[in-house]
Design a protein around this motif. Structure first.
Motif, PDB file in Angstrom:
ATOM      1  N   MET A   1      87.886  82.343   6.134  1.00 36.29           N
ATOM      2  CA  MET A   1      87.843  83.810   6.323  1.00 36.29           C
ATOM      3  C   MET A   1      86.830  84.469   5.401  1.00 36.29           C
ATOM      4  SD  MET A   1      91.891  84.762   6.694  1.00 36.29           S
ATOM      5  CE  MET A   1      92.314  83.960   5.140  1.00 36.29           C
ATOM      6  N   ALA A   2      86.676  83.943   4.191  1.00 35.18           N
ATOM      7  CA  ALA A   2      85.768  84.550   3.216  1.00 35.18           C
ATOM      8  C   ALA A   2      85.439  83.529   2.152  1.00 35.18           C
ATOM      9  CB  ALA A   2      86.397  85.790   2.593  1.00 35.18           C
ATOM     10  N   ARG A   3      84.371  83.741   1.459  1.00 35.13           N
ATOM     11  CA  ARG A   3      83.986  82.903   0.329  1.00 35.13           C
ATOM     12  C   ARG A   3      84.365  83.634  -0.950  1.00 35.13           C
ATOM     13  NH1 ARG A   3      83.057  77.745   2.080  1.00 35.13           N
ATOM     14  NH2 ARG A   3      81.820  77.788   4.001  1.00 35.13           N
ATOM     15  N   LEU A   4      85.529  83.315  -1.490  1.00 32.66           N
ATOM     16  CA  LEU A   4      86.028  83.993  -2.689  1.00 32.66           C
ATOM     17  C   LEU A   4      86.313  82.980  -3.780  1.00 32.66           C
ATOM     18  CD1 LEU A   4      88.610  86.500  -1.103  1.00 32.66           C
ATOM     19  CD2 LEU A   4      86.275  86.993  -1.834  1.00 32.66           C
ATOM     20  N   ARG A   5      86.087  83.385  -5.002  1.00 34.45           N
ATOM     21  CA  ARG A   5      86.499  82.582  -6.143  1.00 34.45           C
ATOM     22  C   ARG A   5      87.939  82.922  -6.487  1.00 34.45           C
ATOM     23  NH1 ARG A   5      81.163  83.976  -9.261  1.00 34.45           N
ATOM     24  NH2 ARG A   5      82.351  85.895  -9.472  1.00 34.45           N
ATOM     25  N   PRO A   6      88.633  82.005  -7.106  1.00 31.11           N
ATOM     26  CA  PRO A   6      90.019  82.279  -7.475  1.00 31.11           C
ATOM     27  C   PRO A   6      90.137  83.575  -8.286  1.00 31.11           C
ATOM     28  CG  PRO A   6      89.549  79.954  -7.760  1.00 31.11           C
ATOM     29  CD  PRO A   6      88.240  80.597  -7.453  1.00 31.11           C
ATOM     30  N   GLY A   7      91.073  84.405  -7.863  1.00 29.82           N
ATOM     31  CA  GLY A   7      91.290  85.685  -8.529  1.00 29.82           C
ATOM     32  C   GLY A   7      90.564  86.852  -7.869  1.00 29.82           C
ATOM     33  N   ASP A   8      89.589  86.589  -6.987  1.00 28.38           N
ATOM     34  CA  ASP A   8      88.868  87.660  -6.297  1.00 28.38           C
ATOM     35  C   ASP A   8      89.625  88.089  -5.050  1.00 28.38           C
ATOM     36  OD1 ASP A   8      86.957  87.523  -8.201  1.00 28.38           O
ATOM     37  OD2 ASP A   8      85.506  86.390  -6.998  1.00 28.38           O
ATOM     38  N   SER A   9      89.241  89.281  -4.543  1.00 30.46           N
ATOM     39  CA  SER A   9      89.841  89.782  -3.306  1.00 30.46           C
ATOM     40  C   SER A   9      88.796  90.591  -2.560  1.00 30.46           C
ATOM     41  CB  SER A   9      91.069  90.652  -3.608  1.00 30.46           C
ATOM     42  OG  SER A   9      90.678  91.827  -4.308  1.00 30.46           O
ATOM     43  N   THR A  10      89.047  90.792  -1.262  1.00 25.58           N
ATOM     44  CA  THR A  10      88.150  91.585  -0.434  1.00 25.58           C
ATOM     45  C   THR A  10      88.902  92.071   0.789  1.00 25.58           C
ATOM     46  OG1 THR A  10      86.002  91.627   0.670  1.00 25.58           O
ATOM     47  CG2 THR A  10      87.320  89.646   0.954  1.00 25.58           C
ATOM     48  N   GLU A  11      88.343  93.126   1.422  1.00 23.17           N
ATOM     49  CA  GLU A  11      88.932  93.610   2.662  1.00 23.17           C
ATOM     50  C   GLU A  11      88.140  93.038   3.828  1.00 23.17           C
ATOM     51  OE1 GLU A  11      89.677  97.755   3.037  1.00 23.17           O
ATOM     52  OE2 GLU A  11      90.404  97.992   0.961  1.00 23.17           O
ATOM     53  N   LEU A  12      88.863  92.586   4.847  1.00 21.47           N
ATOM     54  CA  LEU A  12      88.261  92.018   6.046  1.00 21.47           C
ATOM     55  C   LEU A  12      88.401  93.034   7.170  1.00 21.47           C
ATOM     56  CD1 LEU A  12      89.834  88.439   5.797  1.00 21.47           C
ATOM     57  CD2 LEU A  12      87.675  89.257   4.829  1.00 21.47           C
ATOM     58  N   ARG A  13      87.287  93.378   7.826  1.00 22.71           N
ATOM     59  CA  ARG A  13      87.284  94.485   8.792  1.00 22.71           C
ATOM     60  C   ARG A  13      86.702  94.073  10.135  1.00 22.71           C
ATOM     61  NH1 ARG A  13      87.833  99.367   6.158  1.00 22.71           N
ATOM     62  NH2 ARG A  13      87.713  99.231   3.910  1.00 22.71           N
ATOM     63  N   PRO A  14      87.530  93.647  11.083  1.00 24.69           N
ATOM     64  CA  PRO A  14      88.690  92.762  10.880  1.00 24.69           C
ATOM     65  C   PRO A  14      88.185  91.345  10.895  1.00 24.69           C
ATOM     66  CG  PRO A  14      88.594  93.414  13.171  1.00 24.69           C
ATOM     67  CD  PRO A  14      87.392  94.036  12.504  1.00 24.69           C
TER      68      PRO A  14
ATOM     69  N   ASP B   1     100.843  91.749  -3.196  1.00 28.28           N
ATOM     70  CA  ASP B   1     101.716  90.836  -2.448  1.00 28.28           C
ATOM     71  C   ASP B   1     100.951  89.604  -1.984  1.00 28.28           C
ATOM     72  OD1 ASP B   1     103.787  92.576  -2.816  1.00 28.28           O
ATOM     73  OD2 ASP B   1     103.633  93.514  -0.839  1.00 28.28           O
ATOM     74  N   ALA B   2      99.724  89.826  -1.501  1.00 28.72           N
ATOM     75  CA  ALA B   2      98.916  88.685  -1.034  1.00 28.72           C
ATOM     76  C   ALA B   2      98.553  87.779  -2.205  1.00 28.72           C
ATOM     77  CB  ALA B   2      97.659  89.197  -0.339  1.00 28.72           C
ATOM     78  N   GLY B   3      98.285  88.329  -3.362  1.00 29.82           N
ATOM     79  CA  GLY B   3      97.953  87.520  -4.526  1.00 29.82           C
ATOM     80  C   GLY B   3      99.116  86.666  -4.971  1.00 29.82           C
TER      81      GLY B   3
ATOM     82  N   GLY C   1      93.399  79.586  -7.009  1.00 28.51           N
ATOM     83  CA  GLY C   1      92.991  78.178  -7.088  1.00 28.51           C
ATOM     84  C   GLY C   1      94.020  77.324  -7.784  1.00 28.51           C
ATOM     85  N   THR C   2      93.938  76.041  -7.501  1.00 28.02           N
ATOM     86  CA  THR C   2      94.803  75.092  -8.205  1.00 28.02           C
ATOM     87  C   THR C   2      94.217  74.806  -9.573  1.00 28.02           C
ATOM     88  OG1 THR C   2      93.619  73.252  -7.206  1.00 28.02           O
ATOM     89  CG2 THR C   2      95.576  74.064  -6.042  1.00 28.02           C
ATOM     90  N   ALA C   3      95.064  74.255 -10.447  1.00 28.67           N
ATOM     91  CA  ALA C   3      94.617  74.000 -11.818  1.00 28.67           C
ATOM     92  C   ALA C   3      93.520  72.968 -11.876  1.00 28.67           C
ATOM     93  CB  ALA C   3      95.808  73.568 -12.674  1.00 28.67           C
TER      94      ALA C   3
END
Length: 463
Positions: free
Chosen positions: A109-122, A56-58, A136-138
């Protein structure tokens, strides 16, 4: 103090019972299996629910990124976002250019590349776990971070965990009770067997343990124990009869010696020393012969005869016995059917067999004793053998008595056998010695009209 010690010992003994150990092991194994299964189930449930939130978040992150590509301003996008999610839009340098009201002014909140995911605690400023997804945008100028809370996931897994804990506890109690009852019921026959065996004494060997219905291990155990008790009872009866018969046999020569000694003491002039010495010597020889027989039978019972096997020419021993009978009896001794016969055996044991058979035949023969010895070839069911046969022309042995005469202290004519020096052990000793030589003994009617004792030995090696 003593009562406490006894109580502790009873408790310790009870803890070591098969019933307690079986119940404990079963509960432990089931608990371990259910615990592992529950952990796997909870882990799979949490992962599945977390994946749903991540998906859902994606989708939300990709929708925001698409809107940014369409030219909508980041600030306008951030203002329209749901309160259940955290959204940040980062530029190509990782700086936050727009965010939701809940995290306005906060760093990324986090350093992520487009398509990555992670859990934040908290994440900073929150008291709940989140899962964050980047899109990411095109043109690569913006990155959208969307974080969804995991509170529903955590509540669901917590509820399932509590339910499993309660259910598994109840299940383990049921398993323990079922195992305790089942093992107790299965071992109840064993306890009855134990109690019965514990109550059986040497004077009560006629008692037997109860045999449960069926054909399981406990039933076979009970049957085996009853067969063992049968053997013990027969051995006890045989031992008592043996002791009684041996005592009776020894009492006769001892009484005879005592009687002659008392007469000699009471009437010194009426008893000649040579007569007294001859009587004592004859009875002493009888006692010695009986004791030797008893010792041989005792060693046979204990399987300690100690026979030394070697090649023996049995015809030489047969001819020696024939010469002895000719010299000591008026009987006609026929050896015309004696030919060569070699066996692998103990010379002293074979000589004892022949001596007992010869004395037995001479004791009951009317006028004739015949010896037969010959070798026989293999017949397909057995190897080559040596046949020894002793016949007499006496009264013979009735067919119904031919097995019983092999027993110890058995006489068909008790008074006459004792008067002639027989103890009823001759054929019993022969049977034991023949068995020790892997031979076979049979009793039949002789062509001479009396008894025929036939022994078959395995043929020994040729010289």
């Amino acid at each position: 103090m003593a009562a406490d010690t006894s109580r502790r010992r009873r408790l310790a003994a009870g803890a070591r019972t098969v019933r307690v150990r079986s119940t404990a092991v079963t509960v432990l194994v089931v608990a371990l299996a259910l615990t592992v299964g529950s952990l796997v189930l909870i882990g799979a449930l949490r992962a599945n629910l977390t994946d749903d939130v991540r998906d859902d978040a994606g989708e939300r992150a990709r929708a925001v990124a698409a809107a940014v590509e369409e030219g909508r301003t980041p600030s306008a996008l951030a203002l329209g976002m749901s309160d259940e999610e955290l959204v940040q839009i980062l530029d190509e340098h990782g700086r936050v250019v727009a965010s939701g009201a809940d995290i306005a002014g906060r760093p990324a909140m986090a350093r992520l590349r487009p398509g990555d995911s992670t859990e934040l605690r908290p994440p900073p400023g929150e008291d709940e776990d989140f899962v964050a997804v980047a899109a990411g945008t095109a043109d690569g100028r913006h990155t959208v971070l969307v974080a969804r809370p995991l509170v529903d996931v955590l509540e669901s897994t917590a509820f399932v965990t509590r339910t499993l804990a309660f259910g598994l506890s109840a299940l383990l109690v049921l398993v323990a009770l079922a195992t305790w009852k089942g093992v107790g019921r299965a071992l109840a026959p064993v306890e009855r067997i134990r109690a019965e065996v514990d109550a059986i004494s040497a004077a009560q060997l006629h008692r037997r343990v109860p045999e449960p219905a069926g054909n399981d291990e406990i039933t076979r155990l009970a049957a085996t124990m009853n067969r063992m008790l049968d053997r013990l009872e027969r051995a006890q009866r045989s031992q008592r009869r043996f002791i009684s018969d041996a005592s009776h046999e020894l009492r006769s020569p001892v009484a005879a010696i005592r009687q002659h000694a008392e007469v000699a003491l009471a009437h010194p002039g009426r008893t000649a020393v040579p007569d007294l010495a001859a009587t004592v010597l004859a009875e002493d020889v009888r006692i010695q012969r009986l004791v030797d027989d008893l010792l041989l039978l005792a060693r046979a019972d204990e399987h300690t005869l100690g026979l030394r096997h070697r090649p023996v020419d049995l015809d030489d021993l047969v001819l020696d016995e024939a010469r002895r009978l000719r010299a000591t009896t008026p009987l006609v001794i026929d050896t015309a059917s004696v030919s060569a016969g070699r066996v692998d055996g103990d010379p002293a044991g074979l000589q004892r067999i022949l001596r007992n058979l010869s004395d037995n035949a001479a004791r009951h023969a009317g006028s004739r004793v015949a010896f037969t010895l010959r070798e026989r070839a293999a017949d397909g069911t057995a190897g080559p053998t040596v046949l020894l046969r002793v016949d007499d022309d006496g009264p013979g042995i009735p067919e119904e008595e031919r097995e019983r005469v092999r027993e110890r202290f058995v006489r068909l004519d008790d008074a006459r056998a004792r008067d002639q020096g027989g103890s009823g052990l001759g054929l019993a000793i022969v049977s034991e010695l023949v068995a020790a030589h892997d031979g076979a003994l049979t009793i039949a009617e002789s062509d001479l009209g009396g008894a025929r004792i036939e022994i078959t030995f395995p043929r020994g090696p040729d010289s």
